[in-house]
Each structure stands twice: as structure tokens, then as C-alpha cells.
Design an enzyme around this catalytic site. Structure first.
Site, PDB file in Angstrom:
ATOM      1  N   ASP A 170      -8.398   0.392  -4.748  1.00  0.00           N
ATOM      2  CA  ASP A 170      -7.078   1.020  -5.232  1.00  0.00           C
ATOM      3  C   ASP A 170      -6.550   0.874  -6.503  1.00  0.00           C
ATOM      4  O   ASP A 170      -5.633  -0.572  -5.368  1.00  0.00           O
ATOM      5  CB  ASP A 170      -6.427   1.579  -4.092  1.00  0.00           C
ATOM      6  CG  ASP A 170      -5.685   2.663  -4.091  1.00  0.00           C
ATOM      7  OD1 ASP A 170      -5.002   2.356  -5.223  1.00  0.00           O
ATOM      8  OD2 ASP A 170      -4.139   3.148  -2.695  1.00  0.00           O
ATOM      9  N   SER A 185      -0.458   7.712  -0.623  1.00  0.00           N
ATOM     10  CA  SER A 185       0.505   7.479  -2.047  1.00  0.00           C
ATOM     11  C   SER A 185       2.311   7.936  -1.694  1.00  0.00           C
ATOM     12  O   SER A 185       2.748   7.599  -1.388  1.00  0.00           O
ATOM     13  CB  SER A 185      -0.011   8.179  -3.706  1.00  0.00           C
ATOM     14  OG  SER A 185       0.009   7.660  -4.175  1.00  0.00           O
ATOM     15  N   TRP A 186       2.446   7.954  -3.390  1.00  0.00           N
ATOM     16  CA  TRP A 186       3.901   8.405  -3.086  1.00  0.00           C
ATOM     17  C   TRP A 186       4.535   9.244  -1.771  1.00  0.00           C
ATOM     18  O   TRP A 186       5.446   8.910  -1.290  1.00  0.00           O
ATOM     19  CB  TRP A 186       4.626   9.125  -3.478  1.00  0.00           C
ATOM     20  CG  TRP A 186       5.955  10.302  -4.473  1.00  0.00           C
ATOM     21  CD1 TRP A 186       6.740  11.586  -3.583  1.00  0.00           C
ATOM     22  CD2 TRP A 186       6.843   9.358  -3.644  1.00  0.00           C
ATOM     23  NE1 TRP A 186       7.072  11.899  -3.252  1.00  0.00           N
ATOM     24  CE2 TRP A 186       8.598  10.753  -3.846  1.00  0.00           C
ATOM     25  CE3 TRP A 186       7.573   7.732  -3.782  1.00  0.00           C
ATOM     26  CZ2 TRP A 186       9.806  10.079  -3.404  1.00  0.00           C
ATOM     27  CZ3 TRP A 186       9.373   7.762  -3.614  1.00  0.00           C
ATOM     28  CH2 TRP A 186      10.665   9.090  -3.303  1.00  0.00           C
ATOM     29  N   HIS A 243      -8.047   5.383  -5.030  1.00  0.00           N
ATOM     30  CA  HIS A 243      -7.403   5.515  -4.340  1.00  0.00           C
ATOM     31  C   HIS A 243      -6.802   6.955  -3.738  1.00  0.00           C
ATOM     32  O   HIS A 243      -5.863   7.283  -3.225  1.00  0.00           O
ATOM     33  CB  HIS A 243      -5.971   5.548  -5.433  1.00  0.00           C
ATOM     34  CG  HIS A 243      -4.658   5.415  -5.497  1.00  0.00           C
ATOM     35  ND1 HIS A 243      -3.608   5.413  -4.540  1.00  0.00           N
ATOM     36  CD2 HIS A 243      -3.991   7.208  -5.651  1.00  0.00           C
ATOM     37  CE1 HIS A 243      -2.593   5.716  -4.521  1.00  0.00           C
ATOM     38  NE2 HIS A 243      -2.987   6.951  -5.373  1.00  0.00           N
ATOM     39  N   GLY A 292       2.944  11.537  -5.998  1.00  0.00           N
ATOM     40  CA  GLY A 292       2.980  11.732  -7.818  1.00  0.00           C
ATOM     41  C   GLY A 292       4.268  10.470  -7.502  1.00  0.00           C
ATOM     42  O   GLY A 292       3.967   8.819  -7.354  1.00  0.00           O
TER      43      GLY A 292
END
Length: 333
Positions: free
Chosen positions: A285, A129-130, A313, A62
Site C-alpha cells: 500500500d 483508508s480515510w 491500497h 477520501g
């Protein structure tokens, strides 16, 4: 009407790749709870697997994405004490979508508070990711508490990365159809600052506009996250609370550049180069392009680095590699 589906041969190849090394079986937590932290936040956490196993914490993406039961399945439940955490405002944590005292520094401290609360000395840290940003920030702040790092879809919240996906910086040329839906809620005269325009609406008082923008923001990212579009993933934006959590918290962080200097994560890599690490990156990605992981790799040559072909991703595109990485560190000391 344009046909935006992937060729059957590509879809079949991706499906076969994802099932080549299956996830571990579904399991239920043996412990759940809420950790009270600053700003009135109560953070949901859970533990599954082996209570005496090697601790691993899963840091979701996120920011604002929250955890899911499937996130337990990357880890051998006989070997790992598997800990999942919903970050501030996300998932089952309350208040939902709250931006109060919600910064990278707060989240980094929350991870350490949870470690102390669970009486864990050191643990493996998994982030995608985050979650890869947060994992590296945590490791840089508390390197002596990290046994190993598993990082997927590298993101460091630099302005160039944000512009690529959200500010007509390149991704719109690959997904022009989805981009139209993303820009639709924003008047043309405000489209030179999409993050700012969304932030104004996602933090405004018009609840109908807030929800409309939350769903448009979330749909854009869900539409770009898989190599082969998964309609079930995009359907997630139909959940009002989840869309508000995801869009409001992400936009809040991106409006403020992750509450960090632009190159903070990469500039502090030397603090963690001694920690065993696997970096796993999808070749295609679009959300977090491979250039960022490559730049991390160049600064951290000791870490295992893998670019996975025919992958986007989503962690679902990288199942065999993520399971293998988790298996590698299940006995990390």
C-alpha cells in the site's frame, strides 16, 4: 517509451487473489434518502440487504470519495442491513464539494445522527483508508454504539503520512512518472508546500485552474492506489464533479491536519480496545503504508491484524479478506 505495466504473472496472481472469495451478488437499495445536517448539507444514504438484519455502516475513503454500488457487495445481504453514506460534499450529497462546516468532528457527528435517524441501537462499522480514520474517531466518541470494526488501509492523518504521499516524502520515488503529473500544475517555487499550493488553487476563484488542479491531484492518488495499475480507475478523474469533490475535500482536510492533534487517533485507541476489530492492510500500500497499521496493531494487540501480500491500497486488492471479515461479524451482538 517506458513500460510501466506490471508483469503478466503478477497481474494474473493479483486477479486470482481478488476472485478467490467473490463479492456477494449485486443488489439494489430498499430505501434511499437524504439527511439534513448543519452547514446546509444534505447527506445521501441508502439501505440494502435484509431490513431486519444486523446493521452495518460503510464509511468511504477520501475524504470526498463517495460510495458506489459495489460497496454493498462486501456484506451478506441475507444477514446484514447494509447502510452506505455519502459524507459531506461527496457523492450524491449536496452541495457537491462544499467545504462549509466540513471537518472530522462534523462527519463523526453525522454518523451518529444517521444512526439515530434510522433508529439503530448498535451497528458494525466498516471503514477503509480515510474511512478507517472516521470509523475509529466515531468509535472513540461513541464506543457503546459499535458492535465491531472492520478497518482497511489504515490512515490517521498524521503529518508524516501526508508528507509521504503529497510532499515528496517517499511515494514519489516509487511512482516518479505519476509524480510528474502531480507537480506539473504547481510552479517550482511553490513545490516545497504542495498541499498548501494545491489548497490555494482548489479554493480559489479561477475555475479552469481549480478543475485542472483537481484532476491532477485525483490522478496522482488513483495512479498509486492499486498494486497493478487499473486504467479504468484512473479514468474516474475525467469526471469533473467527482474530481472536484475528491481533491477539494481531501486537500481541505489535509491542509488542516484532519482537524485533529497529530497523533489523536492512535493516542485514543484505549477507548476502543474492547471492541472486536479486524485490521486488514495491503503489504504494498503506497497511499497508506503498512507502518501506520503496524503502529495501530502494537497499540491494539487484541484486534485481528492481517497484512495481505501482493496487495496495494484499494479495497479491490483485498476482496477475500474484507468479505471474510464482514462474514465474521454478521452475527455480532
Amino acid at each position: 517509451m517506458a513500460n510501466t505495466s506490471a508483469p503478466a504473472s503478477v497481474a494474473a496472481t493479483v486477479a486470482a487473489q481478488a476472485s478467490a472469495s467473490p463479492l456477494y451478488p449485486e443488489i439494489e437499495p430498499f430505501n434511499t434518502g437524504f439527511l439534513s445536517v448543519s452547514g446546509g448539507h444534505n447527506l445521501y444514504y441508502e439501505e440494502s440487504g435484509n431490513p431486519q438484519g444486523n446493521p452495518v455502516i460503510y464509511l468511504h475513503g477520501g475524504p470526498g470519495g463517495g460510495v458506489a454500488p459495489s460497496d454493498r457487495r462486501y456484506f451478506d445481504p441475507a444477514a446484514y442491513r447494509i447502510i452506505l453514506l455519502d459524507q459531506r460534499g461527496a457523492g450524491k450529497s449536496t452541495p457537491a464539494a462544499s467545504l462549509v462546516e466540513n471537518t472530522t468532528q462534523h462527519l463523526t457527528n453525522d454518523v451518529e445522527l444517521l444512526r439515530q435517524h434510522l433508529k439503530i441501537d448498535r451497528w458494525v462499522v466498516f471503514g477503509g483508508s480515510w474511512g478507517s480514520t472516521l470509523a475509529m474517531c466515531y468509535a472513540q466518541a461513541h464506543p457503546h454504539r459499535v458492535k465491531a470494526l472492520i478497518l482497511r488501509g489504515i490512515f490517521t492523518v498524521r503529518r508524516s503520512e501526508l508528507e509521504w504521499l503529497y510532499e515528496k516524502g517517499g511515494a514519489e520515488q516509487i511512482y516518479p512518472d505519476a509524480w510528474e503529473g502531480y507537480v506539473a500544475p504547481i510552479p517550482e517555487e511553490e513545490r516545497n508546500d504542495m498541499i498548501g499550493a494545491y489548497y490555494k488553487r482548489l479554493t480559489g476563484t479561477d475555475e479552469d485552474e481549480k478543475l485542472k488542479c483537481a484532476k491532477a491531484w485525483s490522478a496522482w492518488e488513483m495512479s498509486t492506489s492499486r498494486l497493478v495499475l487499473d486504467p479504468e480507475v484512473v479514468k474516474k478523474v475525467e469526471q469533473d464533479i467527482w474530481s472536484l469533490q475528491f481533491a477539494r475535500i481531501e486537500c481541505h482536510y489535509f491542509k488542516h491536519n484532519g482537524f485533529m492533534e497529530d497523533n489523536h487517533v492512535l493516542d485514543n485507541v484505549d477507548k476502543i480496545r474492547h471492541i472486536p476489530c479486524s485490521i486488514i492492510q495491503g503489504r504494498y500500500d503506497v497511499v497508506c503504508p503498512a507502518i501506520t497499521s503496524w503502529q495501530l496493531h502494537k497499540r491494539w494487540p487484541e484486534a485481528d491484524y492481517q497484512i495481505v501480500q501482493l496487495s496495494g491500497h484499494s479495497a479491490r486488492d483485498l476482496v477475500p479478506q474484507l468479505v471474510a471479515a464482514a462474514d465474521k461479524y454478521k452475527h455480532a451482538k
